[in-house]
Design a protein around this motif. Structure first.
Motif, PDB file in Angstrom:
ATOM      1  N   GLN A  80      25.835  46.516  48.320  1.00 27.36           N
ATOM      2  CA  GLN A  80      26.207  46.004  47.001  1.00 27.36           C
ATOM      3  C   GLN A  80      27.431  46.736  46.462  1.00 27.36           C
ATOM      4  O   GLN A  80      28.329  46.118  45.876  1.00 27.36           O
ATOM      5  CB  GLN A  80      25.036  46.135  46.028  1.00 27.36           C
ATOM      6  CG  GLN A  80      23.935  45.136  46.295  1.00 27.36           C
ATOM      7  CD  GLN A  80      22.701  45.380  45.437  1.00 27.36           C
ATOM      8  OE1 GLN A  80      22.495  46.469  44.918  1.00 27.36           O
ATOM      9  NE2 GLN A  80      21.873  44.362  45.324  1.00 27.36           N
ATOM     10  N   ALA A  81      27.489  48.047  46.674  1.00 28.25           N
ATOM     11  CA  ALA A  81      28.655  48.817  46.221  1.00 28.25           C
ATOM     12  C   ALA A  81      29.908  48.376  46.970  1.00 28.25           C
ATOM     13  O   ALA A  81      30.982  48.234  46.367  1.00 28.25           O
ATOM     14  CB  ALA A  81      28.398  50.312  46.420  1.00 28.25           C
TER      15      ALA A  81
ATOM     16  N   LEU B  14      30.464  45.404  48.328  1.00 29.02           N
ATOM     17  CA  LEU B  14      30.825  44.066  47.852  1.00 29.02           C
ATOM     18  C   LEU B  14      31.446  44.116  46.458  1.00 29.02           C
ATOM     19  O   LEU B  14      32.397  43.387  46.169  1.00 29.02           O
ATOM     20  CB  LEU B  14      29.600  43.149  47.863  1.00 29.02           C
ATOM     21  CG  LEU B  14      29.060  42.802  49.249  1.00 29.02           C
ATOM     22  CD1 LEU B  14      27.755  42.017  49.132  1.00 29.02           C
ATOM     23  CD2 LEU B  14      30.091  42.038  50.062  1.00 29.02           C
ATOM     24  N   ASP B  15      30.923  44.987  45.605  1.00 24.71           N
ATOM     25  CA  ASP B  15      31.515  45.150  44.265  1.00 24.71           C
ATOM     26  C   ASP B  15      32.970  45.602  44.378  1.00 24.71           C
ATOM     27  O   ASP B  15      33.845  45.104  43.669  1.00 24.71           O
ATOM     28  CB  ASP B  15      30.723  46.169  43.433  1.00 24.71           C
ATOM     29  CG  ASP B  15      29.393  45.633  42.942  1.00 24.71           C
ATOM     30  OD1 ASP B  15      29.191  44.404  42.978  1.00 24.71           O
ATOM     31  OD2 ASP B  15      28.554  46.457  42.527  1.00 24.71           O
ATOM     32  N   GLY B  16      33.226  46.550  45.267  1.00 27.86           N
ATOM     33  CA  GLY B  16      34.584  47.032  45.461  1.00 27.86           C
ATOM     34  C   GLY B  16      35.509  45.945  45.973  1.00 27.86           C
ATOM     35  O   GLY B  16      36.660  45.824  45.534  1.00 27.86           O
TER      36      GLY B  16
ATOM     37  N   ALA C 216      35.145  42.740  45.473  1.00 29.26           N
ATOM     38  CA  ALA C 216      35.345  41.782  44.381  1.00 29.26           C
ATOM     39  C   ALA C 216      36.361  42.314  43.377  1.00 29.26           C
ATOM     40  O   ALA C 216      37.229  41.580  42.903  1.00 29.26           O
ATOM     41  CB  ALA C 216      34.016  41.478  43.688  1.00 29.26           C
ATOM     42  N   VAL C 217      36.285  43.590  43.066  1.00 31.95           N
ATOM     43  CA  VAL C 217      37.245  44.204  42.141  1.00 31.95           C
ATOM     44  C   VAL C 217      38.660  44.119  42.715  1.00 31.95           C
ATOM     45  O   VAL C 217      39.629  43.930  41.979  1.00 31.95           O
ATOM     46  CB  VAL C 217      36.856  45.674  41.846  1.00 31.95           C
ATOM     47  CG1 VAL C 217      37.983  46.426  41.173  1.00 31.95           C
ATOM     48  CG2 VAL C 217      35.605  45.727  40.995  1.00 31.95           C
TER      49      VAL C 217
ATOM     50  N   ASP D 198      23.124  38.635  40.876  1.00 30.34           N
ATOM     51  CA  ASP D 198      23.487  39.239  39.598  1.00 30.34           C
ATOM     52  C   ASP D 198      23.733  40.735  39.713  1.00 30.34           C
ATOM     53  O   ASP D 198      24.285  41.339  38.832  1.00 30.34           O
ATOM     54  CB  ASP D 198      22.399  39.000  38.560  1.00 30.34           C
ATOM     55  CG  ASP D 198      22.294  37.555  38.156  1.00 30.34           C
ATOM     56  OD1 ASP D 198      23.317  36.830  38.282  1.00 30.34           O
ATOM     57  OD2 ASP D 198      21.215  37.121  37.737  1.00 30.34           O
ATOM     58  N   GLU D 199      23.284  41.333  40.797  1.00 31.80           N
ATOM     59  CA  GLU D 199      23.379  42.800  40.955  1.00 31.80           C
ATOM     60  C   GLU D 199      24.769  43.228  41.350  1.00 31.80           C
ATOM     61  O   GLU D 199      25.541  42.570  41.927  1.00 31.80           O
ATOM     62  CB  GLU D 199      22.365  43.281  41.991  1.00 31.80           C
ATOM     63  CG  GLU D 199      20.936  43.060  41.528  1.00 31.80           C
ATOM     64  CD  GLU D 199      19.908  43.431  42.590  1.00 31.80           C
ATOM     65  OE1 GLU D 199      20.288  43.709  43.731  1.00 31.80           O
ATOM     66  OE2 GLU D 199      18.738  43.430  42.257  1.00 31.80           O
TER      67      GLU D 199
END
Length: 63
Positions: free
Chosen positions: A38-39, A41-43, A45-46, A62-63
């Protein structure tokens, strides 16, 4: 033929792309690996990568 782990399936995302499609990327992985993914993927996306995540876990997108 050996199977790839879910984490190995995300590796191609490091290559120049505009979008990433993931089908159940955290299915069957332990909690620590799920949080690490998740971390990552968040990076991505950013950094501007579009991510389409398909999951049967309704809370996961949503996470």
């Amino acid at each position: 033929m050996p199977t790839l782990s879910a984490r190995d399936n995300i590796a191609p995302a490091a290559l120049p792309q505009k979008a990433l499609l993931l089908d159940e990327p955290t299915r069957g992985v332990d909690v620590a690996t799920k949080l690490e993914m998740q971390a990552l993927l968040d990076g991505l996306a950013v950094d501007g990568l579009t991510i389409l995540l398909i999951s049967s876990d309704v809370s996961e997108p949503d996470e």
